[in-house]
Design an enzyme around this catalytic site. Structure first.
Site, PDB file in Angstrom:
ATOM      1  N   ASP A  51       0.656  -1.329   0.165  1.00 32.31           N
ATOM      2  CA  ASP A  51       0.014   0.103   0.222  1.00 32.31           C
ATOM      3  C   ASP A  51       0.825   1.365  -0.362  1.00 32.31           C
ATOM      4  O   ASP A  51       1.662   0.740  -0.054  1.00 32.31           O
ATOM      5  CB  ASP A  51      -0.848   0.236   1.570  1.00 32.31           C
ATOM      6  CG  ASP A  51      -1.355   0.993   1.487  1.00 32.31           C
ATOM      7  OD1 ASP A  51      -2.350   1.094   0.259  1.00 32.31           O
ATOM      8  OD2 ASP A  51      -1.801   2.002   2.538  1.00 32.31           O
ATOM      9  N   ASP A  74      -0.265   5.410   1.276  1.00 34.33           N
ATOM     10  CA  ASP A  74      -0.578   6.108   1.921  1.00 34.33           C
ATOM     11  C   ASP A  74      -0.634   5.098   3.489  1.00 34.33           C
ATOM     12  O   ASP A  74      -0.406   4.098   3.601  1.00 34.33           O
ATOM     13  CB  ASP A  74      -1.727   6.906   2.389  1.00 34.33           C
ATOM     14  CG  ASP A  74      -1.318   7.426   1.285  1.00 34.33           C
ATOM     15  OD1 ASP A  74      -1.034   8.976   1.875  1.00 34.33           O
ATOM     16  OD2 ASP A  74      -1.524   7.679  -0.228  1.00 34.33           O
ATOM     17  N   ASP A  94       0.029   9.573   5.451  1.00 35.67           N
ATOM     18  CA  ASP A  94      -0.463   9.652   4.995  1.00 35.67           C
ATOM     19  C   ASP A  94      -0.268  11.052   3.975  1.00 35.67           C
ATOM     20  O   ASP A  94      -0.060  12.468   4.703  1.00 35.67           O
ATOM     21  CB  ASP A  94      -2.197  10.298   5.954  1.00 35.67           C
ATOM     22  CG  ASP A  94      -3.152  10.327   5.008  1.00 35.67           C
ATOM     23  OD1 ASP A  94      -3.221   9.579   3.939  1.00 35.67           O
ATOM     24  OD2 ASP A  94      -4.219  10.389   5.905  1.00 35.67           O
ATOM     25  N   THR A 153      -2.045   0.828  -4.932  1.00 38.21           N
ATOM     26  CA  THR A 153      -2.701   2.362  -3.962  1.00 38.21           C
ATOM     27  C   THR A 153      -4.105   2.318  -4.303  1.00 38.21           C
ATOM     28  O   THR A 153      -4.417   2.170  -5.934  1.00 38.21           O
ATOM     29  CB  THR A 153      -1.817   3.272  -4.669  1.00 38.21           C
ATOM     30  OG1 THR A 153      -2.257   4.089  -3.641  1.00 38.21           O
ATOM     31  CG2 THR A 153      -1.120   3.506  -5.988  1.00 38.21           C
ATOM     32  N   ASP A 193     -10.858  10.632   3.282  1.00 41.55           N
ATOM     33  CA  ASP A 193     -11.930  11.525   1.636  1.00 41.55           C
ATOM     34  C   ASP A 193     -12.833  10.015   1.997  1.00 41.55           C
ATOM     35  O   ASP A 193     -12.025   9.276   3.202  1.00 41.55           O
ATOM     36  CB  ASP A 193     -11.455  11.601   0.842  1.00 41.55           C
ATOM     37  CG  ASP A 193     -10.070  10.882   0.583  1.00 41.55           C
ATOM     38  OD1 ASP A 193      -9.778   9.077   1.114  1.00 41.55           O
ATOM     39  OD2 ASP A 193      -9.262  11.404   0.254  1.00 41.55           O
ATOM     40  N   LYS A 250      -8.558  -4.794  -4.088  1.00 37.94           N
ATOM     41  CA  LYS A 250      -6.988  -4.885  -3.346  1.00 37.94           C
ATOM     42  C   LYS A 250      -6.774  -6.067  -4.552  1.00 37.94           C
ATOM     43  O   LYS A 250      -5.746  -6.674  -4.293  1.00 37.94           O
ATOM     44  CB  LYS A 250      -6.412  -4.195  -2.650  1.00 37.94           C
ATOM     45  CG  LYS A 250      -6.320  -2.753  -2.800  1.00 37.94           C
ATOM     46  CD  LYS A 250      -5.036  -2.292  -1.258  1.00 37.94           C
ATOM     47  CE  LYS A 250      -4.343  -0.575  -1.530  1.00 37.94           C
ATOM     48  NZ  LYS A 250      -3.656  -0.471  -1.109  1.00 37.94           N
TER      49      LYS A 250
END
Length: 370
Positions: free
Chosen positions: A97, A99, A105, A133, A285, A293
Site C-alpha cells: 500500500d 499512504d 498520509d 494504491t 476522504d 485490492k
C-alpha cells in the site's frame, strides 16, 4: 488468540489446515472448528518460532502485569508469515500500500525515506515489487510525483541488474491502472495496456455497468454530505467517485458513517451486483473504486507471470504467481472500508501500523532471505 493456541499446544494454521483447503474440505480443519469465521491460509504459519523471535524483541513472556496485546499478536503473525514465505525461498512478489505504509498520509516517497533502501535489497534478491494504491491517476506523471524517491533511486543505483529494475510496477485506483518501471520515460513509468494484466473476470465489466455503479455511489455520497452537513467537494473519475473536504478535516466518525452507508446502498442496488467495488475511508476522504485490492494484487501477479512465461526465470505456473508466493503489506485491515483487507483473498498479508513498521518488516525479510 494465536499466542494462546501456541502455548496451549492446540491447533494452529499448520499443514493440516492448508491441506484441508487444498483438498476443498476446509470444514475438516481443527482450526476451522475452533474459529468458524477464519479465512484462507495460503501457507502454514511458523507461530512457535515467530513467538520466540517477537518475545525477544517485546518481552512478552517476561511481562508481569501486561498481557499479550493485539499488537503483540499482529506482529507475531507477521513474522510467522515471513518465516513461512522465506524458508522455502518461495517469496516471489511483494506488494505494498502507499499512504501510512510506505510514507505518511498524504505525503510522497522522498529519496531519504529508509524504506527505499530496504525495497532495493529485496529486489536485489530477485523478488518482484508492486505498489498497489487507491490513488487513481491515468497519467504516469502523477504517480511519479508520489513515488519519485523510489523511482529515481532505482534508476541511479548500481545495486540492481537491468533485469531486476524491471521488476517494479505501480497499480493505481485499486485495480484499474497499471504502470511498469521504464527508465527512459520522463516519469520513469510506462502505461501497461489492460489486456496484458487484467483477469478474465475483469474483462467482463462493461463500461455501462461501471457507469451505473458510479452513478449510484455518487447519489449515495451526495445524500451523506447533505445528511451530515459535510463541507465537501464531490470528485468523479472514470473508474471512481468520492468526496474530499473543501478545507480542514472530516471527523473519523463522519468518514466511517459515509463508507458504511454508501457500501450498504451499493450492496442493495442492482448495479452493485454486476461489478465489484470498494468503498473505503482514505483518512480524510471517502472514495468508491471499481474493483478492490484483491483484483489489484491479482492483476500484478498476472502481469509478471505473463511477462515471464516465455523464460525459465519463474517457477510459477504460466499466467499466475500464486498467493502462497506473494506478500501484500498494508495498514488498512480494521476500520470501516479497509481496502487492504480484500488483498487477503489474493495472497498472504502483513499488517503494519506505520511506515517505520514497514522498514522493520523489510529488515526481517532481508534477514530471512539471507
Amino acid at each position: 488468540y494465536a499466542v494462546i493456541k501456541v502455548l496451549a499446544g492446540r491447533a494452529t494454521p499448520d499443514g493440516q489446515t492448508v491441506a484441508c483447503q487444498t483438498n476443498q474440505t476446509p470444514q475438516q480443519s481443527k482450526l476451522k472448528h475452533l474459529v468458524p469465521s477464519i479465512g484462507t491460509f495460503f501457507t502454514p504459519l511458523a507461530l512457535h518460532d515467530a513467538f520466540v523471535i517477537q518475545d525477544a524483541k517485546r518481552s512478552i513472556s517476561r511481562r508481569r502485569f501486561v498481557a499479550p496485546s493485539f499488537n503483540d499478536v499482529r506482529l507475531i503473525l507477521n513474522t510467522a508469515q515471513l518465516l513461512s514465505l522465506t524458508r522455502e525461498a518461495s517469496l516471489e512478489l511483494m506488494t505494498f500500500d502507499g499512504d501510512l505504509t510506505l510514507y505518511d498520509d498524504g505525503e510522497s516517497l522522498q529519496p531519504q525515506n529508509p524504506v527505499i533502501e530496504r525495497i532495493l535489497r529485496v529486489m536485489s534478491r530477485g523478488v518482484k515489487v508492486g505498489i498497489v494504491t487507491a490513488a487513481g491517476y491515468t497519467e504516469a506523471r502523477r504517480y511519479y510525483e508520489r513515488l519519485f524517491g523510489l523511482l529515481d533511486t532505482v534508476q541511479l543505483t548500481g545495486a540492481l541488474t537491468l533485469k531486476q529494475t524491471c521488476n517494479l510496477v505501480v497499480m493505481g485506483g485499486e485495480a484499474n491502472y497499471l504502470f511498469e518501471y521504464a527508465p527512459n520515460e520522463e516519469s520513469k513509468l510506462k502505461w501497461v495496456p489492460r489486456d496484458q494484466w487484467a483477469l478474465e473476470e475483469m474483462k467482463t465489466w462493461s463500461e455501462q455497468n461501471v457507469a451505473a455503479l458510479l452513478d449510484v455511489a455518487e447519489k449515495a455520497l451526495k445524500e451523506c454530505v447533505q445528511t451530515m452537513k459535510l463541507d465537501a467537494i464531490l470528485v468523479r473519475k472514470d473508474r471512481a467517485v468520492g468526496i474530499v473536504p473543501k478545507s480542514g478535516r472530516f471527523a473519523r466518525e463522519q468518514l466511517e458513517e459515509t463508507v458504511l452507508v454508501t457500501q450498504k446502498i451499493l450492496e442493495m442496488s442492482e448495479a452493485g451486483k454486476t461489478v465489484p467495488f470498494c468503498a473505503f475511508n482514505g483518512g480524510n476522504d471517502v472514495f468508491v473504486d471499481i474493483g478492490d485490492k484483491s483484483y489489484g494484487v491479482a492483476g500484478v501477479q498476472n502481469f509478471f507471470a505473463k511477462r515471464d512465461s516465455s523464460t525459465s526465470s519463474s517457477t510459477s505456473p504460466v499466467g499466475h504467481i500464486p498467493g502462497s508466493r506473494t506478500l501484500h503489506v498494508g495498514d488498512q485491515f480494521l476500520s470501516a472500508g479497509s481496502n487492504d483487507f480484500k488483498a487477503r483473498l489474493a495472497c498472504t498479508t502483513a499488517w503494519i501500523a506505520s511506515p517505520a513498521e514497514t522498514v522493520a518488516l523489510l529488515d526481517e525479510v532481508v534477514e530471512y532471505l539471507s
